[in-house]
Design a protein around this motif. Structure first.
Motif, short mmCIF file in Angstrom:
data_model
loop_
_atom_site.label_atom_id
_atom_site.label_comp_id
_atom_site.label_asym_id
_atom_site.label_seq_id
_atom_site.Cartn_x
_atom_site.Cartn_y
_atom_site.Cartn_z
N THR A 130 -30.40 2.87 112.83
CA THR A 130 -29.83 2.47 114.22
C THR A 130 -28.62 1.75 114.11
O THR A 130 -28.03 1.67 115.25
N LYS A 131 -28.54 0.92 113.27
CA LYS A 131 -27.41 -0.07 113.08
C LYS A 131 -26.15 0.50 112.29
O LYS A 131 -26.23 0.79 111.26
N ASP A 132 -24.69 0.23 112.73
CA ASP A 132 -23.66 0.65 112.21
C ASP A 132 -23.51 0.26 110.89
O ASP A 132 -22.84 1.06 110.03
N ILE A 133 -24.11 -1.14 110.52
CA ILE A 133 -23.89 -1.28 109.07
C ILE A 133 -24.49 -0.42 107.90
O ILE A 133 -23.89 -0.19 106.89
N CYS A 134 -25.58 0.04 108.40
CA CYS A 134 -26.27 1.23 107.55
C CYS A 134 -25.31 2.50 107.29
O CYS A 134 -25.02 3.04 106.11
N GLU A 135 -24.75 2.84 108.43
CA GLU A 135 -23.79 4.10 108.33
C GLU A 135 -22.56 3.62 107.70
O GLU A 135 -22.37 4.49 106.61
N GLU A 136 -22.04 2.24 107.58
CA GLU A 136 -20.91 2.00 106.89
C GLU A 136 -21.13 1.96 105.37
O GLU A 136 -20.32 2.16 104.51
N LEU A 137 -22.52 1.63 105.21
CA LEU A 137 -22.79 1.53 103.53
C LEU A 137 -23.17 2.85 102.90
O LEU A 137 -22.87 2.99 101.89
N LEU A 138 -23.87 3.82 103.72
CA LEU A 138 -24.49 4.91 103.31
C LEU A 138 -23.70 6.11 103.37
O LEU A 138 -23.91 7.08 102.79
N ASP A 139 -22.78 6.16 104.45
CA ASP A 139 -22.17 7.44 104.69
C ASP A 139 -21.33 8.28 103.64
O ASP A 139 -21.64 9.40 103.49
N ASP A 140 -20.78 7.62 102.80
CA ASP A 140 -19.98 8.12 101.88
C ASP A 140 -21.05 8.73 100.57
O ASP A 140 -21.04 9.92 99.98
N PHE A 141 -21.99 7.73 100.20
CA PHE A 141 -22.86 8.17 99.43
C PHE A 141 -24.09 9.39 99.82
O PHE A 141 -24.45 10.26 99.08
N CYS A 142 -24.22 9.40 101.24
CA CYS A 142 -25.00 10.56 101.45
C CYS A 142 -24.03 11.86 101.52
O CYS A 142 -24.75 13.01 101.33
N SER A 143 -22.90 11.65 102.05
CA SER A 143 -22.13 12.76 101.96
C SER A 143 -21.77 13.45 100.45
O SER A 143 -22.03 14.53 100.36
N LYS A 144 -22.07 12.69 99.55
CA LYS A 144 -21.85 13.11 98.15
C LYS A 144 -23.07 13.71 97.43
O LYS A 144 -23.27 14.15 96.50
N THR A 145 -24.28 13.31 98.15
CA THR A 145 -25.78 13.61 97.76
C THR A 145 -26.47 14.55 98.33
O THR A 145 -27.62 14.87 98.27
N GLY A 146 -25.79 15.18 99.45
CA GLY A 146 -26.48 16.15 100.20
C GLY A 146 -27.54 15.54 101.18
O GLY A 146 -28.66 16.36 101.35
N ILE A 147 -27.38 14.34 101.62
CA ILE A 147 -28.41 13.66 102.51
C ILE A 147 -27.74 13.33 103.94
O ILE A 147 -26.62 12.95 104.14
N LEU A 148 -28.51 14.05 104.93
CA LEU A 148 -27.97 13.99 106.17
C LEU A 148 -28.15 12.47 106.51
O LEU A 148 -29.26 12.00 106.40
N LEU A 149 -26.95 12.06 107.49
CA LEU A 149 -27.42 10.63 108.09
C LEU A 149 -27.53 10.86 109.67
O LEU A 149 -26.40 11.25 110.03
N ALA A 150 -28.51 10.34 109.94
CA ALA A 150 -28.66 10.45 111.33
C ALA A 150 -28.90 9.21 112.13
O ALA A 150 -29.85 8.46 111.99
N LYS A 151 -28.07 8.70 113.40
CA LYS A 151 -28.24 7.81 114.08
C LYS A 151 -29.27 7.85 115.27
O LYS A 151 -29.27 8.76 115.82
N GLU A 152 -30.24 6.91 115.27
CA GLU A 152 -31.44 7.03 116.24
C GLU A 152 -31.53 5.94 117.14
O GLU A 152 -30.77 4.65 116.96
N GLU A 153 -32.03 6.00 118.24
CA GLU A 153 -32.11 4.87 119.27
C GLU A 153 -33.35 3.90 118.83
O GLU A 153 -33.21 2.61 118.91
#
Length: 335
Positions: A297-320
Motif C-alpha cells: 500500500t505504501k510508496d516506500i515499498c514500491e521504491e525499495l522493491l520495484d527493481d528487485f521484483c522486475s529482475k526476479t520475475g515477481i509482480l509488484l501490485a499496489k492495493e488499497e
C-alpha cells in the motif's frame, strides 16, 4: 541535545503570545498557506493553522515536499487515520499549540511558571511540540526554540500585514501569503506569491546483488502471494541510545492466500531500511517459495522493491488495503 535557556524560552513565548492574541485562525483556514523565507537561508518554511474544539495548532514545516506530504492527508476525503498517522510520522513538524492546562507537558508547565506567565481558561495555554521524522513529539531543543521564535515573529508580522493592509491572496489558486526579506530594499515584505508545493522525488533502490537475483530466479514459484507493509504504530520505544523516543515502526510480511504472518521486524530510525526489507523478503521466500506477486500500500515499498521484483520475475501490485496485516496490527495493539 542542548536545552534552551530560560531567556530562549522567554523570547519564544513573547512572540507566541503575540500570535495568540492576533487569532489568525479566525481569518485563515487550514489550507491557507503562509510561507516564510528567512534571509541567508535556502529553505522556505511553510505554515498551516489548524483549529478544532480541543486544540489550536500552528504547524511549521521546513520545506515544500514535507508540507506537501503533510497536507495531502487532509485533501483526500477517504484517507484513513492510519495513513494520516504514517504521513505525519514521516516528516519534521514544529508546532505551537493553544489548548487546555492538561495538554501542557510538565516540563513546559514548569517553564511557564518560571517565566511568571499566566494563562487562564480551557483554550488559553500555549506550549510547543517538536516532532522529528520517526520520533515521538518532544520538547524542542535550543536550536528549535530559536527557530520557532524566528518563524513565529514573522508569522505575526505576516498576519498583521494581511489583516491591516487587506492583502488579497488567491489561496485557492495556489498562492500563499509570503513573508520574506528583500535584500535589495533591506526590509521585510509581505506579499501574495505563487509558491510551488513540490512532492519529494521518489528515490528508487537499485538492487545489484546478482548472485542473490539468480538464486531467487531459480526458486520455483509457490503459487502464493505476499502482502508487505512498513508502518508506524501508535506506540513508542524507550531506549537510552536515542535522545528522543522513536515511534514504533514495523515491517510485516504476510501470506496473502492464507493470511499467515511470515515475517515481522521492528525498524529503528538508524536502521538500513533496504537491508531490513530484503532480509525479510528472502526469509519469507525461504519459507514458502518465490511468490507470484507482492502486494503493498505504501510508496516506500514500491521504491525499495520495484527493481528487485522486475529482475526476479515477481509482480509488484499496489492495493488499497492489506487485510491480513491490518488484522495482525489491530490484534497486536488491542488484544
Amino acid at each position: 541535545m542542548i536545552k534552551a535557556t530560560l531567556d530562549d524560552w522567554a523570547q519564544l513565548y513573547g512572540h507566541a503570545i503575540r500570535l495568540k492574541n492576533l487569532r489568525p485562525w479566525e481569518s485563515l483556514s487550514f489550507l491557507d498557506t503562509i510561507s516564510i523565507k528567512m534571509p541567508d537561508r535556502d529553505e522556505m518554511y511553510y505554515v498551516s493553522i489548524d483549529e478544532n474544539p480541543e486544540l489550536i495548532s500552528i504547524h511549521i514545516l521546513r520545506d515544500s515536499s514535507s508540507y506537501a506530504k503533510f497536507i495531502k492527508t487532509f485533501l483526500k476525503p477517504d484517507y484513513t487515520h492510519e495513513e494520516i498517522f504514517n504521513d505525519i510520522c514521516s516528516v519534521d513538524i514544529f508546532t505551537m499549540c493553544i489548548g487546555s492546562r492538561e495538554s501542557v507537558p510538565k516540563s513546559q508547565y514548569n517553564i511557564i511558571k518560571e517565566l511568571g506567565l499566566s494563562f487562564r481558561g480551557r483554550m488559553d495555554w500555549v506550549f510547543f511540540l517538536s516532532k522529528r521524522k520517526c520520533y515521538a513529539p518532544a520538547d524542542p531543543d535550543k536550536i528549535e526554540v530559536m527557530l520557532l521564535a524566528e518563524c513565529i515573529e514573522q508569522i505575526c508580522n505576516a498576519v498583521e500585514d494581511y489583516n491591516t493592509n487587506k492583502i488579497d491572496v488567491r489561496f485557492d489558486d495556489g498562492f500563499a501569503l509570503c513573508r520574506y526579506f528583500d535584500d535589495d530594499e533591506k526590509r521585510w515584505m509581505t506579499i501574495e506569491k505563487q509558491v510551488p508545493i513540490v512532492n519529494a522525488q521518489s528515490d528508487y533502490y537499485k538492487y545489484e546483488n546478482e548472485i542473490q537475483i539468480q538464486r531467487i530466479k531459480k526458486t520455483p514459484y509457490s503459487g502464493e502471494s505476499f502482502d508487505i507493509d512498513i508502518t508506524f504504530v501508535q506506540s513508542r520505544i524507550r531506549d537510552t541510545q536515542f535522545e528522543r523516543d522513536p515511534i514504533v515502526r514495523l515491517l510485516v510480511i504476510s501470506n496473502r492466500n492464507s493470511g499467515d504472518i511470515l515475517e515481522t521486524r521492528i525498524v529503528l530510525p538508524n536502521d538500513d531500511l533496504a537491508e531490513l526489507i530484503f532480509e525479510a523478503v528472502f526469509s519469507a521466500i525461504g519459507k514458502t517459495g518465490r511468490p507470484a506477486k507482492i502486494h503493498y500500500t505504501k510508496d516506500i515499498c514500491e521504491e525499495l522493491l520495484d527493481d528487485f521484483c522486475s529482475k526476479t520475475g515477481i509482480l509488484l501490485a499496489k492495493e488499497e488495503r492489506l487485510p491480513s496485516i491490518e488484522q495482525f496490527l489491530h490484534s497486536m495493539m488491542f488484544d
